[in-house]
Design a protein around this motif. Sequence first.
Motif, PDB file in Angstrom:
ATOM      1  N   GLU A  70      42.657  40.148 -14.917  1.00 48.57           N
ATOM      2  CA  GLU A  70      42.422  40.938 -13.708  1.00 48.57           C
ATOM      3  C   GLU A  70      41.093  40.546 -13.081  1.00 48.57           C
ATOM      4  N   ARG A  71      41.046  40.572 -11.750  1.00 47.42           N
ATOM      5  CA  ARG A  71      39.872  40.121 -11.015  1.00 47.42           C
ATOM      6  C   ARG A  71      39.480  41.130  -9.937  1.00 47.42           C
ATOM      7  N   ALA A 106      38.000  42.337  -5.058  1.00 51.59           N
ATOM      8  CA  ALA A 106      39.207  42.809  -4.377  1.00 51.59           C
ATOM      9  C   ALA A 106      40.419  42.854  -5.272  1.00 51.59           C
ATOM     10  N   GLY A 107      40.587  41.864  -6.155  1.00 53.27           N
ATOM     11  CA  GLY A 107      41.776  41.806  -6.990  1.00 53.27           C
ATOM     12  C   GLY A 107      42.782  40.782  -6.499  1.00 53.27           C
ATOM     13  N   LEU A 108      43.844  40.608  -7.274  1.00 55.45           N
ATOM     14  CA  LEU A 108      44.839  39.572  -7.051  1.00 55.45           C
ATOM     15  C   LEU A 108      46.119  40.135  -6.460  1.00 55.45           C
ATOM     16  N   ILE A 149      31.374  42.809  -0.363  1.00 51.72           N
ATOM     17  CA  ILE A 149      32.672  42.171  -0.585  1.00 51.72           C
ATOM     18  C   ILE A 149      32.485  40.668  -0.417  1.00 51.72           C
ATOM     19  N   GLU A 150      33.262  39.883  -1.172  1.00 50.81           N
ATOM     20  CA  GLU A 150      33.046  38.436  -1.207  1.00 50.81           C
ATOM     21  C   GLU A 150      34.372  37.681  -1.106  1.00 50.81           C
ATOM     22  N   PRO A 151      34.542  36.833  -0.101  1.00 56.37           N
ATOM     23  CA  PRO A 151      35.682  35.917  -0.095  1.00 56.37           C
ATOM     24  C   PRO A 151      35.522  34.881  -1.209  1.00 56.37           C
ATOM     25  N   PHE A 161      42.820  38.300  -3.196  1.00 46.13           N
ATOM     26  CA  PHE A 161      43.204  38.925  -1.934  1.00 46.13           C
ATOM     27  C   PHE A 161      42.292  38.534  -0.777  1.00 46.13           C
ATOM     28  N   LEU A 162      41.001  38.392  -1.029  1.00 49.47           N
ATOM     29  CA  LEU A 162      40.030  38.125   0.030  1.00 49.47           C
ATOM     30  C   LEU A 162      39.510  36.705  -0.123  1.00 49.47           C
ATOM     31  N   SER A 163      39.869  35.820   0.813  1.00 46.81           N
ATOM     32  CA  SER A 163      39.526  34.412   0.613  1.00 46.81           C
ATOM     33  C   SER A 163      38.842  33.751   1.803  1.00 46.81           C
TER      34      SER A 163
END
Length: 268
Positions: A70-71, A106-108, A149-151, A161-163
């Motif tokens: 999990e991320r 953010a998660g996957l 928050i970080e891409p 999720f956030l790229s």
Amino acid sequence: MIRLAANLSMLFQEHAFLDRFAAAADAGFTGVEYLFPYVHSPEALRTALNENGVEQVLFNLPPGDWAAGERGLASLPGREAEFRDAVIEGLRYAAQLDCSRVHAMAGLLPEDADARTQAEAREAHHATYLANLRFAAGEAAKAGRTLLIEPINTRDMPGYFLSRQDQAVAVLEAVGANNLRLQFDLYHCQIMEGDLIRHLERLLPHIGHVQIAGVPERHEPDIGEVHYPAVLERLAALDYRGWVGCEYRPAADTRDGLGWGRDYGLQP
């Protein structure tokens, strides 16, 4: 002025974790960051900071089950209660470590979904992400902290999720919290989008923290395709007042690879 923070999850792995604070200070770093503090007591970490005269500048909120892959939890539908608990725990550590910034991963997105299911999942993740960030930013504001928050690039972390930077800015604007900012990692941005200096110029009003690493291998900033002297010179000229986190994997011994940082106060 460029202020460098050592990422102790990656640098100085020649030492036990709590000994890395002294190694970082001895090498000229005045700030430290790392992924997660939670296997150590805040008292032990506070002692390490105080004894070595370094500032805690960043860490991540609890990310879920990291060992299981999990991320982050922030965008995961059905995990809202766990995310809220993670926010409270992260802010408890931030208060005791006097750390002004925490990052909510953010998660996957779900794997092996068809296009329609993937689109539906992304919509659900987006709605959850906004709601969770509103809660987290509110709690962080009460505590006098900044939420980041970080891409993250999808080569190193497939399905994250956030790229991309524009996606992150849209989220910042949708949430509308003054203490929600962008964690701008030049390594991730170079892999996904490039054009680093123009991104810095455009995104500076949103940026709360910067991180660097060489591309493509994530080694020292003087290894690879990015000419960091020019990038950091421009960042300083833009009057960036925050920290620059050194989140890279040393190619060999950490201290031996710090020659790139002499101009910024490091002592190889």
